[in-house]
Enzyme design. Structure first.
Site, PDB file in Angstrom:
ATOM      1  N   TYR A   1     -35.410  11.318  -6.030  1.00 36.60           N
ATOM      2  CA  TYR A   1     -35.870  12.692  -6.279  1.00 36.60           C
ATOM      3  C   TYR A   1     -34.819  13.628  -5.698  1.00 36.60           C
ATOM      4  CZ  TYR A   1     -38.989  16.762  -6.373  1.00 36.60           C
ATOM      5  OH  TYR A   1     -39.556  17.989  -6.606  1.00 36.60           O
TER       6      TYR A   1
ATOM      7  N   GLY B   1     -33.500  10.699  -0.757  1.00 37.41           N
ATOM      8  CA  GLY B   1     -33.656   9.317  -0.332  1.00 37.41           C
ATOM      9  C   GLY B   1     -33.250   8.362  -1.440  1.00 37.41           C
TER      10      GLY B   1
ATOM     11  N   GLU C   1     -40.317  17.511   2.765  1.00 32.60           N
ATOM     12  CA  GLU C   1     -41.439  17.942   1.919  1.00 32.60           C
ATOM     13  C   GLU C   1     -41.900  19.333   2.307  1.00 32.60           C
ATOM     14  OE1 GLU C   1     -41.818  15.233  -0.410  1.00 32.60           O
ATOM     15  OE2 GLU C   1     -41.966  17.223  -1.294  1.00 32.60           O
TER      16      GLU C   1
END
Ligand SMILES: CCCCCCCCCC/C=C\CCCCCC(=O)SCCNC(=O)CCNC(=O)[C@H](O)C(C)(C)COP(=O)(O)OP(=O)(O)OC[C@H]1O[C@@H](n2cnc3c(N)ncnc32)[C@H](O)[C@@H]1OP(=O)(O)O
Ligand SMILES: Cc1cc2nc3c(=O)[nH]c(=O)nc-3n(C[C@H](O)[C@H](O)[C@H](O)COP(=O)(O)OP(=O)(O)OC[C@H]3O[C@@H](n4cnc5c(N)ncnc54)[C@H](O)[C@@H]3O)c2cc1C
Length: 607
Positions: A78, A120, A367
């Site tokens: 992502y 990641g 996040e």
């Protein structure tokens, strides 16, 4: 001694059915998910790539890409954050320019700060990126969209032309997060077919016409909302793991207090140890229950979105952002407190706590930076208050703001310490505090000609108001959990003790808010603290059983201090001897560097 349960005397004190408490703790999650969510960190994290495809790709694109991703025929990352922007998604610089001649997008990193940085799996293992880039058509910028880009050959794993990839290097300490290849990526005019722009929400036609989304653009942020609610669940696991270790060790460790040869005092019996440890035990349960509620709220949102009902989307964003922020901060700080509660041995790797801390603390950042997330909550609260005048009745987690006028008149009627054990008394105090803090911010904001200037000037107060709002949600959901039918001897009673500890600890910690908003009197604050001390005594005989209820294996805890059998000292010693340093008696380098100094003759009586 092997096979002896050194904590049996503690387990015999339990006043509730531990098997039932284990089921209450596990809730709707099974052990597999628990292990999977932890093990995921040390593998590649499909946590976001696959959900993002589901959220942003058309049915046809999903049919093409999901089977490959699910079967690990491609490994995805992502890829959103850049060297220059992480929080500010709308500030991302990578571009995806439509080329009508070839029906392709050209991905490019126009500046150094456009370098993708942190994703990641990107550094070494990912074969594909879900890259977020600015869509450019005929020199017009349509903002950030998602694009599927192959990074590496599926034959030899070498990077493809125009792609420069690397790992961003070692991270905090030697923690397990260093097994995650967070990477960097530069695009140099990389071409992809038009059908690799994720087009569920908005499209680009063959003619290069942009078809804007007919749903809220924020749905493109949906994957972050999904992961944030997962991270609240993770926070309960991380904190409960640290609390389990430090509670068991606190019952094993004895220090001072011996009289006439009697055993020394268990450190868990010191009131200071209890005042630090038991609120964390209560917080672990509180976070678990709010994560259950948040998960069900999120699932309800998904059903609504299917029906094009966007009514709860703003609240879902505020709740996931705010609860992610609050719970990860509590868990990260709590893990560090648990290390300190274990004294020197807490600093040993074999305690399991340094590693847990190193792995966990980035949760306060990834996040969504925790302050940026609380500012999102603050914006939502201010918007809710601004709509009160137009008769817009708040519902759900902001329903209390609909009673703001009444709450502005509220004064606690607590007369005795035990009055603080009544759930309604607690909720009213927390609602009044949160309402008054938000109303005060709204009042101050109204004095500014430019609302954005006001928001920036008042942002620290707004973060505190958002914190009060989120803490109210957690307290309320703990109370609601206990209104459910919970079987088992003493289980509900023990959870009631934890619920009160959680709420009164917060009240004590934030007493300034409650006094400065005139919700309670100093005397009532004093009575709350009196009650808290009594509650610690009530939870003390159940502490070991309450952490046993987490049902963690010694393997999962990987801690000599948190062993189920409490057989700490022999295992501490045994573990130390596994250190390679102890393979030899004389350390490497002694003869070359140390011995010459020792052999140096004395000069004039001085070394
Ligand atoms: C035992 C150990 C256990 C531990 C286990 C650990 C397991 C491992 C766990 C790890 C899990 C995963 C690994 C790590 C993964 C991390 C991955 C990442 O970090 S991915 C990148 C994440 N990045 C971010 O979160 C960026 C944060 N920034 C944003 O979200 C946005 O930029 C912003 C919301 C801050 C601002 O967005 P912007 O578009 O500028 O919007 P505005 O502020 O102007 O608001 C406009 C409007 O939109 C609404 N809004 C904003 N966001 C959302 C949303 N997500 N959903 C719905 N609505 C949204 C906002 O409220 C405004 O609404 P108005 O009504 O107009 O006011
Ligand atoms: C371990 C880890 C894994 C990650 N994995 C991924 C991944 O897989 N994919 C991905 O895309 N990204 C990933 N990230 C990146 C992560 O999402 C970002 O680091 C995060 O969103 C924070 O953004 P930032 O780094 O730009 O922080 P910044 O926003 O630069 O924060 C710096 C400081 O500025 C403050 N600040 C910023 N904006 C404001 C404001 N408006 N008002 C007040 N204060 C403000 C913050 O509170 C903070 O104190 C990962 C990061 C980490 C640490």
């Amino acid at each position: 001694m092997e096979g002896v349960d050194h904590l049996a005397h503690e387990r015999n004190k339990a006043q509730f059915d531990v098997a039932v408490m284990k089921a209450v703790w596990a809730g709707s999650r099974d052990a597999y998910e628990l292990f999977h969510r932890f093990s995921r960190l040390v593998a590649n994290d499909p946590e976001m790539f696959i959900p993002a495809i589901k959220a942003q790709a058309t049915e046809e694109q999903q049919k093409q890409w999901l089977p490959l991703a699910n079967k690990m025929k491609i490994i995805g990352s992502y890829t959103q954050t850049e060297l220059g922007h992480g929080s500010n998604v709308r500030g991302l610089e990578t571009t995806a320019t439509f080329d009508p001649k070839t029906d392709e997008f050209v991905l490019n990193s126009p500046t150094l700060t456009a370098t993708k940085w942190w994703p990641g799996g990107l550094g070494k293992i990912a074969t594909h990126a879900l890259a977020h880039a600015r869509l450019i058509i005929d020199d017009k910028d349509y903002g950030v969209h998602g694009f599927l880009v192959q990074l590496r050959s599926l034959d030899d794993h070498l990077t493809l032309p125009g792609i420069t990839i690397g790992d961003i290097g070692m991270k905090y300490g030697s923690g397990a997060y260093n097994t995650m290849d967070n990477g960097s990526l530069i695009f140099d005019h990389v071409r992809i077919p038009r059908n690799q722009m994720l087009m569920r929400l908005s499209q680009v036609t063959r003619e290069g016409k942009y078809v804007p989304s007919n749903v809220p653009r924020q749905l493109s942020y949906g994957t972050m909302v999904y992961v944030r609610q997962k991270i609240v669940f993770d926070a309960s696991i991380a904190l409960s793991r640290a609390v389990c270790i430090s509670t068991r060790y606190s019952a094993v460790r004895r220090q001072f207090g011996s009289h006439n040869g009697s055993p020394e005092t268990q450190v868990i019996d010191y009131k200071t140890q209890q005042a630090r440890l038991f609120p964390l035990l209560a917080s672990a349960y509180a976070i678990r229950f709010v994560s259950e509620w948040l998960n069900s709220f999120y699932k309800d949102l998904l059903q609504r979105l299917e029906a094009k009902d966007f009514s709860t989307l703003p609240e879902a964003h505020a709740c996931t952002a705010g609860l992610k922020s609050i719970t990860t901060s509590v868990a990260a700080d709590g893990i560090e407190e648990c290390r300190k509660l274990c004294g020197g041995h807490g600093y040993l790797t074999s305690s399991g706590l340094p590693e847990l801390s190193a792995v966990y603390i980035p949760a306060c950042t990834y996040e969504g930076d925790n302050v940026v997330m609380l500012l999102q909550v603050a914006r939502y609260l201010m918007k809710t208050i601004s709509q009160l005048k137009s008769g817009n009745k708040p519902v759900g987690t902001t329903a209390y703001l609909g009673r703001a006028e009444q709450l502005m008149q509220y004064h606690s009627d607590v007369l005795r310490a035990e009055d603080w054990l009544k759930p309604n008394v607690v909720v009213e105090a927390f609602e009044a505090r949160a309402a008054r803090m938000s109303m005060a911010c709204a009042q101050n904001l109204s004095k500014f000609n430019n609302p954005e200037d006001g928001f920036q000037e008042l942002s620290a107060d707004l973060v505190e108001a958002a914190t009060a709002h989120c803490q109210l949600i957690i307290v309320s959901k703990f109370i609601e959990k206990l209104q459910q039918d919970i079987p088992g001897k003493g289980v509900k009673e023990q959870l009631g003790v934890l619920r009160s500890i959680y709420a009164l600890f917060l009240l004590h910690k934030h007493i300034g808010d409650f006094l400065s908003t005139d919700c309670i009197t100093p005397k009532q604050g004093y009575l709350a603290n009196e009650q808290l001390r009594s509650l610690y005594s009530q939870v003390r005989p159940n502490a070991i059983a309450l952490v046993d209820a987490f049902n963690y294996t010694d393997h999962f805890l990987s801690s000599v201090l948190g062993r189920y059998d409490g057989n700490v000292y022999p295992k501490l010693y045994e573990e130390a001897w596994k250190d390679p340093l102890n393979d030899t008696s004389i350390p490497d380098g002694f003869h070359e560097y140390v011995q010459p100094m020792l052999k140096q003759p004395l000069h004039h009586g001085r070394l």
